[in-house]
Design a protein around this motif. Structure first.
Motif, PDB file in Angstrom:
ATOM      1  N   LEU A   1       5.600   9.986 -11.690  1.00  0.00           N
ATOM      2  CA  LEU A   1       4.648  10.482 -12.689  1.00  0.00           C
ATOM      3  C   LEU A   1       3.785  11.601 -12.117  1.00  0.00           C
ATOM      4  N   HIS A   2       3.435  11.492 -10.847  1.00  0.00           N
ATOM      5  CA  HIS A   2       2.645  12.544 -10.185  1.00  0.00           C
ATOM      6  C   HIS A   2       3.446  13.845 -10.154  1.00  0.00           C
ATOM      7  N   GLY A   3       4.732  13.748  -9.820  1.00  0.00           N
ATOM      8  CA  GLY A   3       5.585  14.937  -9.794  1.00  0.00           C
ATOM      9  C   GLY A   3       5.774  15.539 -11.169  1.00  0.00           C
ATOM     10  N   GLU A   4       5.964  14.700 -12.187  1.00  0.00           N
ATOM     11  CA  GLU A   4       6.134  15.193 -13.555  1.00  0.00           C
ATOM     12  C   GLU A   4       4.865  15.895 -14.036  1.00  0.00           C
ATOM     13  N   GLU A   5       3.717  15.309 -13.707  1.00  0.00           N
ATOM     14  CA  GLU A   5       2.448  15.913 -14.108  1.00  0.00           C
ATOM     15  C   GLU A   5       2.260  17.270 -13.436  1.00  0.00           C
ATOM     16  N   ALA A   6       2.673  17.365 -12.177  1.00  0.00           N
ATOM     17  CA  ALA A   6       2.562  18.643 -11.453  1.00  0.00           C
ATOM     18  C   ALA A   6       3.471  19.693 -12.085  1.00  0.00           C
ATOM     19  N   LYS A   7       4.686  19.300 -12.504  1.00  0.00           N
ATOM     20  CA  LYS A   7       5.607  20.244 -13.149  1.00  0.00           C
ATOM     21  C   LYS A   7       5.026  20.752 -14.465  1.00  0.00           C
ATOM     22  N   ILE A   8       4.477  19.835 -15.250  1.00  0.00           N
ATOM     23  CA  ILE A   8       3.893  20.232 -16.541  1.00  0.00           C
ATOM     24  C   ILE A   8       2.709  21.158 -16.331  1.00  0.00           C
TER      25      ILE A   8
ATOM     26  N   MET B   1       0.823  -1.213   0.000  1.00  0.00           N
ATOM     27  CA  MET B   1       0.000   0.000   0.000  1.00  0.00           C
ATOM     28  C   MET B   1       0.852   1.256   0.000  1.00  0.00           C
ATOM     29  N   ASP B   2       0.242   2.320  -0.539  1.00  0.00           N
ATOM     30  CA  ASP B   2       0.891   3.623  -0.596  1.00  0.00           C
ATOM     31  C   ASP B   2      -0.207   4.676  -0.515  1.00  0.00           C
ATOM     32  N   TRP B   3       0.164   5.882  -0.197  1.00  0.00           N
ATOM     33  CA  TRP B   3      -0.809   6.970  -0.045  1.00  0.00           C
ATOM     34  C   TRP B   3      -0.622   7.992  -1.158  1.00  0.00           C
ATOM     35  N   SER B   4      -1.714   8.644  -1.538  1.00  0.00           N
ATOM     36  CA  SER B   4      -1.663   9.693  -2.558  1.00  0.00           C
ATOM     37  C   SER B   4      -2.544  10.843  -2.098  1.00  0.00           C
ATOM     38  N   ASP B   5      -2.160  12.076  -2.461  1.00  0.00           N
ATOM     39  CA  ASP B   5      -2.995  13.230  -2.130  1.00  0.00           C
ATOM     40  C   ASP B   5      -4.066  13.466  -3.193  1.00  0.00           C
ATOM     41  N   ARG B   6      -4.123  12.611  -4.197  1.00  0.00           N
ATOM     42  CA  ARG B   6      -5.132  12.712  -5.257  1.00  0.00           C
ATOM     43  C   ARG B   6      -6.370  11.914  -4.893  1.00  0.00           C
ATOM     44  N   GLU B   7      -7.453  12.198  -5.591  1.00  0.00           N
ATOM     45  CA  GLU B   7      -8.672  11.408  -5.435  1.00  0.00           C
ATOM     46  C   GLU B   7      -8.440  10.032  -6.067  1.00  0.00           C
ATOM     47  N   PRO B   8      -9.169   8.994  -5.633  1.00  0.00           N
ATOM     48  CA  PRO B   8      -8.924   7.631  -6.126  1.00  0.00           C
ATOM     49  C   PRO B   8      -8.887   7.472  -7.645  1.00  0.00           C
ATOM     50  N   PRO B   9      -9.845   8.029  -8.426  1.00  0.00           N
ATOM     51  CA  PRO B   9      -9.740   7.839  -9.887  1.00  0.00           C
ATOM     52  C   PRO B   9      -8.472   8.454 -10.482  1.00  0.00           C
ATOM     53  N   ALA B  10      -8.065   9.617  -9.984  1.00  0.00           N
ATOM     54  CA  ALA B  10      -6.849  10.263 -10.497  1.00  0.00           C
ATOM     55  C   ALA B  10      -5.602   9.485 -10.076  1.00  0.00           C
ATOM     56  N   ALA B  11      -5.592   8.924  -8.872  1.00  0.00           N
ATOM     57  CA  ALA B  11      -4.457   8.122  -8.408  1.00  0.00           C
ATOM     58  C   ALA B  11      -4.338   6.849  -9.243  1.00  0.00           C
ATOM     59  N   CYS B  12      -5.472   6.202  -9.522  1.00  0.00           N
ATOM     60  CA  CYS B  12      -5.435   4.987 -10.341  1.00  0.00           C
ATOM     61  C   CYS B  12      -5.042   5.305 -11.783  1.00  0.00           C
ATOM     62  N   GLU B  13      -5.399   6.480 -12.261  1.00  0.00           N
ATOM     63  CA  GLU B  13      -4.985   6.886 -13.613  1.00  0.00           C
ATOM     64  C   GLU B  13      -3.462   6.943 -13.706  1.00  0.00           C
ATOM     65  N   LEU B  14      -2.812   7.454 -12.663  1.00  0.00           N
ATOM     66  CA  LEU B  14      -1.345   7.470 -12.652  1.00  0.00           C
ATOM     67  C   LEU B  14      -0.798   6.043 -12.597  1.00  0.00           C
TER      68      LEU B  14
END
Length: 181
Positions: free
Chosen positions: A167-174, A40-53
């Motif tokens: 990928l979350h970090g790269e998406e945030a930079k873009i 398991m891991d944690w994400s600050d995104r909502e579940p659909p956005a986290a699963c998309e990553l």
């Protein structure tokens, strides 16, 4: 030289004890249910956005992805380490809501296949004579499942979740670079 019956009984009992010791323990006996889990891991995104990553992470590594449910992703990748051995790696990622955003649960299942051959002979039934077995034979080879187990290596899951975080970090930079000032 013959052994007395009591020695045979003792030898039999020793053989049973040795055989019992060779049996691996039942899996539920070794299950620890640790609060610290590599799955398991944690994400600050909502579940659909986290699963998309997670889906993007799997696709970037050559996995075939079934994404019919936005909060549950399944990926599959095929390997052939030897000519007569095949392996598949199935990864399931489930993203559930949490008070921080989402919690991601990953589980990988490794299946191993080996080439096995089975000989078969040809038989013919002739009316009035009966059944005749002909000398022609053929070997049929097929990949047969020989093992399947859950991947328990914490480093495997750290690499997977690390790619999702990257990928979350790269998406945030873009996103930041594209937003007007």
């Amino acid at each position: 030289m013959f052994l007395p019956a009591r020695h045979l009984v003792r030898l039999g009992a020793v053989a049973l004890l040795v055989g019992a010791c060779a049996t691996p323990p039942a899996p539920y006996l070794t299950e620890t249910f640790d609060s610290e889990s590599p799955y398991m891991d944690w994400s600050d995104r909502e579940p659909p956005a986290a699963c998309e990553l997670g889906k993007r992470a799997l696709l970037s590594q050559g996995y075939r992805v079934d994404s019919s449910n936005p909060q549950s992703i399944r990926g599959e990748k095929f390997f052939q380490p030897k000519a007569d051995v095949g392996m598949t790696l199935h990864i399931t990622l489930v993203c559930l809501p949490s008070n921080l955003g989402a919690v991601l649960y990953a589980n990988a299942l490794q299946t191993r296949f080996e080439m096995k051959s089975a000989a078969s002979s040809t038989g013919v039934s002739v009316a009035g004579v009966g059944s005749i077995s002909l000398p022609w034979s053929s070997d049929k080879e097929a990949m047969v499942k020989v093992a399947e187990e859950t991947v328990t290596d914490p480093a495997f899951y750290r690499r997977f979740f690390g790619l999702i975080d990257m990928l979350h970090g790269e998406e945030a930079k873009i996103s930041t670079a594209m937003s007007p000032n």
